[in-house]
Scaffold this motif. Structure first.
Motif, PDB file in Angstrom:
ATOM      1  N   GLU B 129       0.831  -1.207   0.000  1.00 55.61           N
ATOM      2  CA  GLU B 129       0.000   0.000   0.000  1.00 55.61           C
ATOM      3  C   GLU B 129       0.866   1.258   0.000  1.00 55.61           C
ATOM      4  O   GLU B 129       0.606   2.203  -0.739  1.00 55.61           O
ATOM      5  CB  GLU B 129      -0.924   0.008   1.215  1.00 55.61           C
ATOM      6  N   ILE B 130       1.916   1.238   0.852  1.00 54.60           N
ATOM      7  CA  ILE B 130       2.780   2.428   0.910  1.00 54.60           C
ATOM      8  C   ILE B 130       3.492   2.625  -0.426  1.00 54.60           C
ATOM      9  O   ILE B 130       3.588   3.742  -0.932  1.00 54.60           O
ATOM     10  CB  ILE B 130       3.815   2.309   2.041  1.00 54.60           C
ATOM     11  N   THR B 132       2.471   1.772  -3.337  1.00 48.87           N
ATOM     12  CA  THR B 132       1.494   2.325  -4.277  1.00 48.87           C
ATOM     13  C   THR B 132       1.278   3.811  -4.018  1.00 48.87           C
ATOM     14  O   THR B 132       1.191   4.614  -4.954  1.00 48.87           O
ATOM     15  CB  THR B 132       0.152   1.587  -4.137  1.00 48.87           C
ATOM     16  N   LEU B 133       1.207   4.160  -2.723  1.00 47.11           N
ATOM     17  CA  LEU B 133       1.025   5.567  -2.361  1.00 47.11           C
ATOM     18  C   LEU B 133       2.172   6.423  -2.897  1.00 47.11           C
ATOM     19  O   LEU B 133       1.953   7.498  -3.461  1.00 47.11           O
ATOM     20  CB  LEU B 133       0.933   5.687  -0.841  1.00 47.11           C
ATOM     21  N   LYS B 134       3.416   5.918  -2.722  1.00 48.65           N
ATOM     22  CA  LYS B 134       4.576   6.689  -3.187  1.00 48.65           C
ATOM     23  C   LYS B 134       4.532   6.857  -4.706  1.00 48.65           C
ATOM     24  O   LYS B 134       4.881   7.913  -5.233  1.00 48.65           O
ATOM     25  CB  LYS B 134       5.893   5.993  -2.803  1.00 48.65           C
ATOM     26  N   SER B 136       1.905   6.967  -6.518  1.00 45.01           N
ATOM     27  CA  SER B 136       0.891   7.950  -6.879  1.00 45.01           C
ATOM     28  C   SER B 136       1.327   9.357  -6.439  1.00 45.01           C
ATOM     29  O   SER B 136       1.006  10.351  -7.082  1.00 45.01           O
ATOM     30  CB  SER B 136      -0.448   7.515  -6.303  1.00 45.01           C
ATOM     31  N   LEU B 137       2.121   9.434  -5.351  1.00 45.55           N
ATOM     32  CA  LEU B 137       2.651  10.732  -4.893  1.00 45.55           C
ATOM     33  C   LEU B 137       3.531  11.385  -5.944  1.00 45.55           C
ATOM     34  O   LEU B 137       3.502  12.599  -6.131  1.00 45.55           O
ATOM     35  CB  LEU B 137       3.487  10.540  -3.626  1.00 45.55           C
ATOM     36  N   ILE B 142      -1.336   4.584 -11.943  1.00 45.17           N
ATOM     37  CA  ILE B 142      -1.280   3.452 -11.030  1.00 45.17           C
ATOM     38  C   ILE B 142      -0.861   2.160 -11.736  1.00 45.17           C
ATOM     39  O   ILE B 142      -0.242   1.293 -11.150  1.00 45.17           O
ATOM     40  CB  ILE B 142      -2.636   3.299 -10.294  1.00 45.17           C
ATOM     41  N   ALA B 167      10.997   6.330  -0.478  1.00 45.76           N
ATOM     42  CA  ALA B 167      10.292   5.177   0.077  1.00 45.76           C
ATOM     43  C   ALA B 167      10.331   5.175   1.597  1.00 45.76           C
ATOM     44  O   ALA B 167       9.348   4.900   2.253  1.00 45.76           O
ATOM     45  CB  ALA B 167      10.898   3.889  -0.461  1.00 45.76           C
ATOM     46  N   LEU B 168      11.491   5.475   2.173  1.00 45.14           N
ATOM     47  CA  LEU B 168      11.636   5.386   3.627  1.00 45.14           C
ATOM     48  C   LEU B 168      11.373   6.726   4.305  1.00 45.14           C
ATOM     49  O   LEU B 168      11.715   6.886   5.469  1.00 45.14           O
ATOM     50  CB  LEU B 168      13.048   4.921   3.980  1.00 45.14           C
ATOM     51  N   ASP B 169      10.772   7.681   3.610  1.00 48.79           N
ATOM     52  CA  ASP B 169      10.570   9.019   4.146  1.00 48.79           C
ATOM     53  C   ASP B 169      11.846   9.571   4.747  1.00 48.79           C
ATOM     54  O   ASP B 169      11.917   9.839   5.949  1.00 48.79           O
ATOM     55  CB  ASP B 169       9.452   9.020   5.198  1.00 48.79           C
ATOM     56  N   ASN B 196       6.429  20.345  -2.330  1.00 53.47           N
ATOM     57  CA  ASN B 196       5.423  19.741  -1.469  1.00 53.47           C
ATOM     58  C   ASN B 196       6.058  18.874  -0.397  1.00 53.47           C
ATOM     59  O   ASN B 196       5.693  18.926   0.772  1.00 53.47           O
ATOM     60  CB  ASN B 196       4.511  18.858  -2.322  1.00 53.47           C
ATOM     61  N   SER B 200       5.728  19.662   3.521  1.00 50.97           N
ATOM     62  CA  SER B 200       4.918  18.830   4.413  1.00 50.97           C
ATOM     63  C   SER B 200       5.761  17.867   5.231  1.00 50.97           C
ATOM     64  O   SER B 200       5.355  17.457   6.306  1.00 50.97           O
ATOM     65  CB  SER B 200       3.853  18.076   3.617  1.00 50.97           C
ATOM     66  N   LEU B 201       6.926  17.487   4.746  1.00 54.77           N
ATOM     67  CA  LEU B 201       7.741  16.542   5.496  1.00 54.77           C
ATOM     68  C   LEU B 201       8.938  17.202   6.162  1.00 54.77           C
ATOM     69  O   LEU B 201       9.650  16.575   6.930  1.00 54.77           O
ATOM     70  CB  LEU B 201       8.251  15.428   4.576  1.00 54.77           C
TER      71      LEU B 201
END
Lengths: 379, 267
Positions: B129-130, B132-134, B136-137, B142, B167-169, B196, B200-201
């Motif tokens: 899931e993560i 996939t999120l990355k 899409s980020l 997809i 991936a690992l933020d 962004n 945000s991070l």
């Protein structure tokens, strides 16, 4: 992991009034390294039954996209049970991150592996087999045309490349070819010695070693060594050039890939392999000779005298004639497999392996055909 | 110089390079390089081709050893670091290589998931899931996730590489030419994404780039490298007022002017 360095979640149902929202308190470090434990717990979580639920994130001290995803997914799971969810108390930068994550939220697509029946697989493999054979034929044809063009216009022959290939595939292979055929001669003499001694036919050791080495073993052994040594190198070189688009670049500048990459390799191997075979003949017989003198008391002089009688010119030539054919097989298969590579590093490895396996296989098949033909011709 | 002032204001820098000398054989690549990158900053290295920008990046992430000097990342000296400590440090940064360097035998989603699988104990469903999120980020469609790198276009490959880098933020993101070879639309997509992520991070970002648009829009500070030396460090405004001929040439060439004009129009 130390407590306080991981993500935590506490549920506090408000018992006083059934209409009040259930509160979830999130705290700790909601980062990719902190949420591992919580993530597994959430999978087996039983959510309280209530009309609404408030997630309080004021105690979250760190949040990254993975943590935000977990929070988002948790809220979603609860909402799907018909409970309304509100997330409060997040720091502004955290809530903007949560916004970013929920805007991009997509679930991984379900892996769609359509079950393939056995017939479909047989069909696919058969088709793949036919295609690769047709491809090989087409490649052989293109190479033949390129060779003919070179024969008509010899100034296009790249002598430098050919000599370079001769050095690498031939000269530098001398030690390994010499050593292995020497050992092969020793082994044959050693195995034959016992049998011959029993009949008092010591002198025939020269026939045994000479004929097996010259007719069969040295051409075959040399070809197999060169297939493993140079055939694989050709495949890997062309494969890498294909991956880095060097082959495409060659085409666009109007240089024929067959003329530059394939023809010099074929020519070089066709020159080198017969020479290496002669060299293997000599060192194989030398090995047998040394073994004969130490085990059977057949001195070098006697051995060589007998060898002159036993080995006719045709025996020597039947061995040598095979070498150029083997060279052609090795160079063509190596280059062909190199050109078959597509994209990935895996594919380079696969085609290189295939080039060695196929060229050794075809060399042995060709050797068998030679035996049949020579038998017909009574050579 | 403004770098030192900023350092005094914000405390310890994320990257601190002192007296760095690097050489390839006899060729001197870096000759006494000093620079520091503050937390939360977007720092950019510019300079002509072959001036040692990418080499500097590779030295920071421990792929190359400098001849002498010190490089501190998160306060930790990286020159001659032991395996365990190097591993800890490597988890805190993400690197995006110029040509993507995606693992060609894995699909895009596996490329991203592999990093997570290596370094976390998350369940494999959550990792997927993560990942996939990355994907899409970074703005990839997809269905790109299930493709192999060789099936992607150059721009998509770059985005996939960025997805793997985040991936690992990581706290620090090192980007080598993030927009080179991209169409203008994708390039501005990358701009927005980088901004962004920083906002945000709270990421610190160090990048090597030739993209003047990207520099005007994103870079907080820029270092100009030439012949292994730093010619100047400062904001784009400061540098564009600099009197150094090479810097002027860089920013006031035809392309430099166009990018700058665009910036003023936007204001």
């Amino acid at each position: 992991m130390i407590a306080g360095q991981i993500a935590l979640l506490d549920i506090q149902p408000e018992t006083a009034n059934a209409n009040d929202a259930v509160k979830l308190y999130c705290s700790g470090i909601w980062t990719v390294h902190g949420i591992a434990q919580l993530e597994r717990q959430l999978n087996e979580m039983i959510w309280p039954v209530a009309a609404s639920l408030v997630i309080n994130g004021s105690a979250i001290s760190a949040l990254d996209t993975s943590g935000a995803w977990l929070l988002h997914r948790m809220a979603n799971t609860i909402e799907q049970k018909g409970i309304s969810v509100r997330i409060t108390g997040l720091r502004p930068e955290f809530s903007s991150l949560l916004g970013l994550v929920s805007a991009c939220a997509v679930l991984p697509p379900k892996p769609t592996h359509p079950k393939e029946g056995i017939m479909a697989r047989i069909g696919r493999n058969a088709w793949f087999g036919i295609e690769s054979i047709m491809g090989l034929f087409a490649f052989v044809g293109e190479s033949a045309i390129a060779m003919m063009r070179l024969a008509i216009q010899p100034r296009h022959i790249r002598w430098r490349t050919i000599f370079h290939n001769i050095q690498i595939a031939g000269f530098e292979a001398l030690p390994i070819v010499g050593l292995l055929s020497f050992l092969m001669g020793v082994v044959i003499a050693y195995q034959g010695a016992d049998q011959l001694q029993r009949f008092g036919a010591n002198i025939f050791i020269a026939d045994l070693v000479g004929l097996t080495m010259l007719r069969e073993l040295s051409p075959l052994l040399t070809a197999i060594i060169i297939a493993g040594r140079s055939g694989s190198a050709y495949a890997a070189q062309i494969a890498t050039m294909k991956v880095t688009e060097e082959i495409d670049a060659l085409r666009t500048v109007g240089v024929s890939q067959q003329e530059l990459l394939v023809a010099p390799k074929i020519l070089a191997l066709a020159i080198v392999l017969p020479l290496l075979t002669v060299y293997a003949d000599v060192s194989g017989v030398l090995g047998g000779m040394i073994m004969a003198s130490s085990r059977l008391d057949v001195s070098f002089d006697v051995f060589i005298d007998r060898l002159e009688v036993a080995i006719s010119l045709s025996s020597f030539l039947t061995g040598i004639v095979k070498a150029p054919v083997f060279a052609l097989i090795i160079a063509l298969v190596g280059c062909y497999q190199g050109f078959q590579v597509s994209g990935s590093a895996d594919s380079v490895g696969r085609q290189t392996t295939l080039s060695v396996v196929q060229s050794i296989f075809l060399v042995i098949v060709a050797d068998a055909l030679f035996s049949v033909v020579f038998n017909w011709l009574n050579i | 110089m403004s770098a030192e002032i900023a350092q005094e204001q914000n405390g310890s820098p994320v990257i601190d390079i002192r007296d760095l000398h690097t050489r390839y054989g006899n060729a001197i690549v870096h000759d006494n390089v000093n620079l520091s990158v503050q937390a939360g900053e977007i720092f950019s290295l510019v300079g002509g081709s072959g001036c040692g920008k990418s080499t500097l990046l590779r030295t920071i992430i421990m792929l190359l050893r400098p001849a002498s000097g010190s490089i501190r990342v998160f306060g930790q000296e990286v020159v001659g670091l032991g395996y365990e400590q190097a591993l800890k440090l490597r988890r805190r940064w993400g690197v995006m290589f110029e040509r993507g360097a995606l693992f060609s035998s894995l699909t895009v989603i596996e490329n991203v998931a592999m990093v997570l699988r290596e370094h976390t104990k998350l369940s494999s469903r959550f990792i997927n899931e993560i990942a996939t999120l990355k994907i899409s980020l970074v703005g990839l469609p997809i269905d790109a996730g299930s493709k192999y790198p060789s099936e992607l276009s150059g721009g998509m490959r770059k985005r996939a590489a960025l997805a793997r880098a985040i991936a690992l933020d990581p706290e620090l993101l090192l980007l080598d030419e993030p927009t080179a070879g991209l169409d203008p639309l994708s390039a501005s997509g990358i701009d927005e994404l980088v901004q962004n992520l920083r906002d945000s991070l709270g990421l610190t970002i160090m990048m090597v780039t030739h993209d003047l648009d990207l520099l005007w829009r994103l870079a907080d500070r820029v270092a100009v490298l030439d012949g292994g030396k730093i010619l100047g460090i400062g904001t784009m405004d400061e540098l564009s007022r600099s009197g150094h001929p090479l810097i002027r040439e860089y920013f006031y060439g035809p392309r430099g002017r166009a990018a700058r004009d665009q910036k003023w129009k936007k204001k």
